[in-house]
Design an enzyme around this catalytic site. Structure first.
Site, PDB file in Angstrom:
ATOM      1  CB  CYS A   1      -0.232 -12.702  12.846  1.00 40.85           C
ATOM      2  SG  CYS A   1       0.854 -12.772  11.740  1.00 40.85           S
TER       3      CYS A   1
ATOM      4  CG  ASN B   1      -6.619  -7.528  17.157  1.00 43.65           C
ATOM      5  OD1 ASN B   1      -6.956  -8.493  16.183  1.00 43.65           O
ATOM      6  ND2 ASN B   1      -5.905  -6.613  16.652  1.00 43.65           N
TER       7      ASN B   1
END
Length: 313
Positions: free
Chosen positions: A241, A250
């Site tokens: 982010c 991720n």
């Protein structure tokens, strides 16, 4: 005793979450090639981009062109994030299959990410949802930093339940639970999933896990045990982010899919093809990739047994 599902859906988010975290611009044609290869790997849902303002995330400024050029196929659902009505109109025009709303569990992260408090942001969702309904566009929701906020720490379960209640009022029951900065742990993840599924059994929850502190698969396993059958992941572990500190990638798609297959859980995805793509992305973005399988290979990649012990010294 928990029952592990026989099949799960893995959504590939590299074209959105992975690309947005990369500082160097990726040419449009290169993005098209990567997204097409993801489709050919067998993913049935792909978070292909975000229709944000180009100044907010320059890497995704070509979202409209990308949707025009990729090899769209029946049975593959293309999902995109939309922050506002302008973004939604672009998504409708680009003919994505589904849009996803962006929301933070805490006011601190929400102000950083959207310049609005959490519940003010949810009030802004009303015209988006109405317009999406008019266009026949399915809408899913999200809750970022649900398992821990880098500004506020643990997020009270009551807060997650309040947000879910508001989503229910808005008619949005497909919700992504995101560990945006990898602060979750199995005990915390189990506690929140159990509480939220008990209060909202009609909801369809998915997990979006970051491997910032090496906890992503442990948290995914808890999700499986608690009945979650939808997971996000990113090839080569790309992602993060832009509005949260230390939000590294991720859980990698090849790591997650390999583990699921080793456990006898079907995904319908060609793991070898995912690994090949992951290796290509690792070469292009070596500072941003993070994947165990790209380092060690699959468990089934056996080696020639030695004929005798090799003594040293």
């Amino acid at each position: 005793m928990s029952v592990i599902p026989e099949r799960v859906t893995v959504t590939e988010v590299c074209p959105r979450d992975g690309f947005q975290s990369l500082p160097a611009n990726i040419p449009l044609e290169e993005k098209v090639e990567i997204v097409n290869e993801i489709i050919y790997c067998g993913f049935k849902q792909i978070e292909v981009t975000s229709f944000v303002h180009p100044k907010a995330i320059p890497q995704l400024k070509d979202a409209d062109e990308l949707l025009q050029k990729i090899d769209r196929r029946n049975g593959v659902q293309l999902r995109a994030l939309v922050p506002n009505l302008i973004g939604l109109e672009r998504a409708i025009k680009a003919k994505v299959d589904k849009v996803k709303l962006m929301l933070s569990a805490t006011d601190s992260h929400s102000l950083s990410n959207a310049n609005r408090t959490t519940f003010d942001a949810m009030e802004d969702f009303k015209p988006l949802i109405n317009r999406a309904n008019e266009a026949g566009m399915p809408v899913s929701g999200s809750i970022s930093v649900v398992f821990g906020c880098p500004y506020e720490g643990d997020v009270p379960v009551s807060r997650i339940l309040q947000i879910s209640e508001k989503y229910a009022d808005l008619g949005v029951t497909n919700i992504s639970l995101a560990d945006t900065t990898g602060m979750g742990n199995p005990v915390r993840v189990r506690k929140i999933i159990r509480a939220i599924k008990k209060e909202f059994p009609e909801f369809d929850f998915s997990l979006h896990l970051h491997n910032t502190r090496g906890m992503a698969f442990a948290n995914a396993l808890v999700g499986l045990e608690e009945g979650i059958v939808n997971f996000d992941s990113s090839v080569a572990g790309l992602g993060g982010c832009p509005y949260a500190p230390n939000a590294s990638g991720n859980i990698s798609s090849e790591d997650l899919i390999h583990a699921l297959h080793e456990m006898g859980i079907e995904t319908g995805i060609d793991l070898d093809r995912v690994i090949k793509l992951g290796k290509n992305l690792e070469k292009k973005f070596p500072q941003s990739s993070d994947s165990f399988i790209l380092k060690a290979g699959k468990c089934s990649d056996l080696h020639l047994a030695p004929k005798e012990q090799v003594k040293l010294g």
